[in-house]
Scaffold this motif. Structure first.
Motif, PDB file in Angstrom:
ATOM      1  N   TYR A  96      -8.025   0.227 149.884  1.00 22.32           N
ATOM      2  CA  TYR A  96      -8.171  -0.660 151.018  1.00 22.32           C
ATOM      3  C   TYR A  96      -6.907  -0.691 151.853  1.00 22.32           C
ATOM      4  O   TYR A  96      -5.809  -0.529 151.342  1.00 22.32           O
ATOM      5  CB  TYR A  96      -8.523  -2.078 150.545  1.00 22.32           C
ATOM      6  N   PRO A 155     -20.959   2.303 152.453  1.00 26.11           N
ATOM      7  CA  PRO A 155     -19.963   2.985 153.281  1.00 26.11           C
ATOM      8  C   PRO A 155     -19.929   4.512 153.114  1.00 26.11           C
ATOM      9  O   PRO A 155     -18.982   5.154 153.580  1.00 26.11           O
ATOM     10  CB  PRO A 155     -18.644   2.346 152.826  1.00 26.11           C
ATOM     11  N   PRO A 197     -14.038  -0.812 158.991  1.00 24.02           N
ATOM     12  CA  PRO A 197     -12.584  -0.722 159.131  1.00 24.02           C
ATOM     13  C   PRO A 197     -11.887  -1.222 157.882  1.00 24.02           C
ATOM     14  O   PRO A 197     -12.466  -1.929 157.059  1.00 24.02           O
ATOM     15  CB  PRO A 197     -12.304  -1.651 160.328  1.00 24.02           C
ATOM     16  N   PHE A 218      -5.292   2.747 157.642  1.00 20.49           N
ATOM     17  CA  PHE A 218      -4.945   4.136 157.347  1.00 20.49           C
ATOM     18  C   PHE A 218      -3.453   4.399 157.571  1.00 20.49           C
ATOM     19  O   PHE A 218      -2.794   5.038 156.744  1.00 20.49           O
ATOM     20  CB  PHE A 218      -5.772   5.082 158.215  1.00 20.49           C
ATOM     21  N   THR A 250     -10.752  -8.888 161.085  1.00 17.82           N
ATOM     22  CA  THR A 250     -11.498  -8.085 160.116  1.00 17.82           C
ATOM     23  C   THR A 250     -11.566  -8.787 158.763  1.00 17.82           C
ATOM     24  O   THR A 250     -12.595  -8.754 158.084  1.00 17.82           O
ATOM     25  CB  THR A 250     -10.863  -6.690 159.962  1.00 17.82           C
ATOM     26  N   THR A 253     -19.734   3.098 158.282  1.00 14.82           N
ATOM     27  CA  THR A 253     -18.305   2.926 158.020  1.00 14.82           C
ATOM     28  C   THR A 253     -17.859   1.516 158.359  1.00 14.82           C
ATOM     29  O   THR A 253     -18.476   0.822 159.168  1.00 14.82           O
ATOM     30  CB  THR A 253     -17.455   3.929 158.828  1.00 14.82           C
ATOM     31  N   SER A 301     -11.067   2.998 155.396  1.00 12.77           N
ATOM     32  CA  SER A 301     -11.378   4.334 155.913  1.00 12.77           C
ATOM     33  C   SER A 301     -11.341   5.401 154.817  1.00 12.77           C
ATOM     34  O   SER A 301     -12.165   6.330 154.820  1.00 12.77           O
ATOM     35  CB  SER A 301     -10.407   4.719 157.033  1.00 12.77           C
ATOM     36  N   LEU A 302     -10.425   5.273 153.865  1.00 13.93           N
ATOM     37  CA  LEU A 302     -10.343   6.280 152.799  1.00 13.93           C
ATOM     38  C   LEU A 302     -11.547   6.182 151.870  1.00 13.93           C
ATOM     39  O   LEU A 302     -12.099   7.198 151.441  1.00 13.93           O
ATOM     40  CB  LEU A 302      -9.057   6.105 151.990  1.00 13.93           C
ATOM     41  N   TYR A 303     -11.965   4.959 151.556  1.00 12.34           N
ATOM     42  CA  TYR A 303     -13.148   4.771 150.721  1.00 12.34           C
ATOM     43  C   TYR A 303     -14.377   5.345 151.418  1.00 12.34           C
ATOM     44  O   TYR A 303     -15.171   6.066 150.806  1.00 12.34           O
ATOM     45  CB  TYR A 303     -13.331   3.278 150.445  1.00 12.34           C
ATOM     46  N   CYS A 304     -14.531   5.034 152.705  1.00 12.62           N
ATOM     47  CA  CYS A 304     -15.653   5.600 153.467  1.00 12.62           C
ATOM     48  C   CYS A 304     -15.620   7.125 153.432  1.00 12.62           C
ATOM     49  O   CYS A 304     -16.644   7.776 153.206  1.00 12.62           O
ATOM     50  CB  CYS A 304     -15.605   5.116 154.914  1.00 12.62           C
ATOM     51  N   ALA A 305     -14.448   7.693 153.677  1.00 13.98           N
ATOM     52  CA  ALA A 305     -14.323   9.153 153.703  1.00 13.98           C
ATOM     53  C   ALA A 305     -14.714   9.754 152.356  1.00 13.98           C
ATOM     54  O   ALA A 305     -15.409  10.777 152.296  1.00 13.98           O
ATOM     55  CB  ALA A 305     -12.891   9.551 154.066  1.00 13.98           C
ATOM     56  N   ARG A 337     -18.927  -1.838 166.556  1.00 16.40           N
ATOM     57  CA  ARG A 337     -17.712  -2.353 167.203  1.00 16.40           C
ATOM     58  C   ARG A 337     -17.847  -3.826 167.537  1.00 16.40           C
ATOM     59  O   ARG A 337     -16.861  -4.567 167.527  1.00 16.40           O
ATOM     60  CB  ARG A 337     -17.415  -1.526 168.450  1.00 16.40           C
TER      61      ARG A 337
END
Length: 286
Positions: free
Chosen positions: A97, A145, A151, A100, A219, A149, A154-158, A280
């Motif tokens: 979490y 995710p 915010p 990025f 967020t 996706t 981002s790494l977990y989503c990727a 968004r």
């Protein structure tokens, strides 16, 4: 009439066997209990074995997806104990979490080592056994995710997007060998895991450029609302994992969760830019 007697080991070999990673807690632990209750032999694997899970039809053994030696040792131990493996549940994983820009390359590497390369290494270790038997099913536990996706993760989503793509492509290859590949996709939050709580904690702990402060605060509030709306239990996900492993179909994806926030529906039904605009609005930049 001649009575027939069988040893516990003989009954174990007659039953089907599943290897489950990340079995120490949450979805993994719930899956161990469910499969065992359904008469399966279970190879319950985790980084730090918990003897409390052990039973006649449950072998508890060490497996760290970042340690290939432990992967092969666990597979060999399971086959030696139960005579074979019929299903693999790749459940082990975690979420990295934070913004990025505030995360290191080492953070990125670890996220993919666990959620992607670890799954690949465990799968590779089991595949020769499955091919020799011309059967087997692989159930990979993904996440919402991996479809949409969010915010701050981002790494977990990727990593979950990578898992989704890998599993889908692999299903074409392994279908030729009589081996099934399934994706179980919890979404909407699982009450018995600490996904959102850990997310909020990392927001506080990370060192980030001050220009993100307003966005992070908004967020964090949105994530708090998501956590409050979580309704899925680990037992619910375990039931879908069992269904995927046993239904005998070539179905690839099994979604489990409450899409009341509309993320899955938006991703699957809206034109691309409309979907981006929808998301968004949920996580405004300003």
């Amino acid at each position: 009439m001649i009575a027939s007697f069988h040893s516990t080991k003989e009954f174990a070999i007659m039953s089907k066997t599943v290897l489950i990673t990340g079995a120490s807690s949450g979805i993994g632990r719930a899956s161990v209990g469910l499969f065992a209750a359904k008469g399966w032999n279970v190879i319950a694997t985790m980084r730090q074995p918990d003897a409390a899970l052990a039973a006649d039809n449950v072998l508890v053994t060490r497996l760290d997806v970042q340690d290939t030696g432990s992967i092969h040792a666990a597979v060999d131990a399971g086959i030696a104990r139960f005579g074979g493996i019929d299903a693999l549940v790749n459940n082990a994983g975690y979420g990295q979490y934070g913004l990025f820009e505030a995360l290191s390359r080492e953070d990125i590497q670890t996220q993919f080592d666990v959620n992607v390369f670890g799954v690949m290494d465990v799968t590779r270790a089991v595949l020769p056994h499955f091919r020799a038997r011309k059967s087997g099913v692989i159930v990979n536990v993904s996440s919402g995710p991996g479809i949409f996706t969010l915010p701050m993760i981002s790494l977990y989503c990727a990593s979950k997007f990578a898992l989704e793509g890998f599993s889908e492509a692999l299903s074409y290859e392994l279908g030729s060998q009589g081996i099934g590949v399934k994706l179980v996709i919890p979404h909407g939050g699982v009450t018995s895991t600490n996904f959102n709580a850990r997310s909020l904690e990392s927001h506080v702990q990370e060192e980030k450029p001050g220009s993100y402060d307003g966005f992070v605060e908004r967020t964090a509030a949105a994530f708090g609302a998501l956590a409050a709306a979580s309704t899925i239990r680990a037992d619910d996900v375990a039931a879908v994992i069992h269904e995927a492993a046993t239904d005998g179909t070539d179905r690839l994806r099994y979604l489990i969760g409450d899409d009341s926030r509309g993320f899955v529906k938006a991703r699957r039904t809206l034109p691309d830019q409309d979907y981006i605009d929808f998301m968004r609005a949920k996580f405004p930049s300003v």
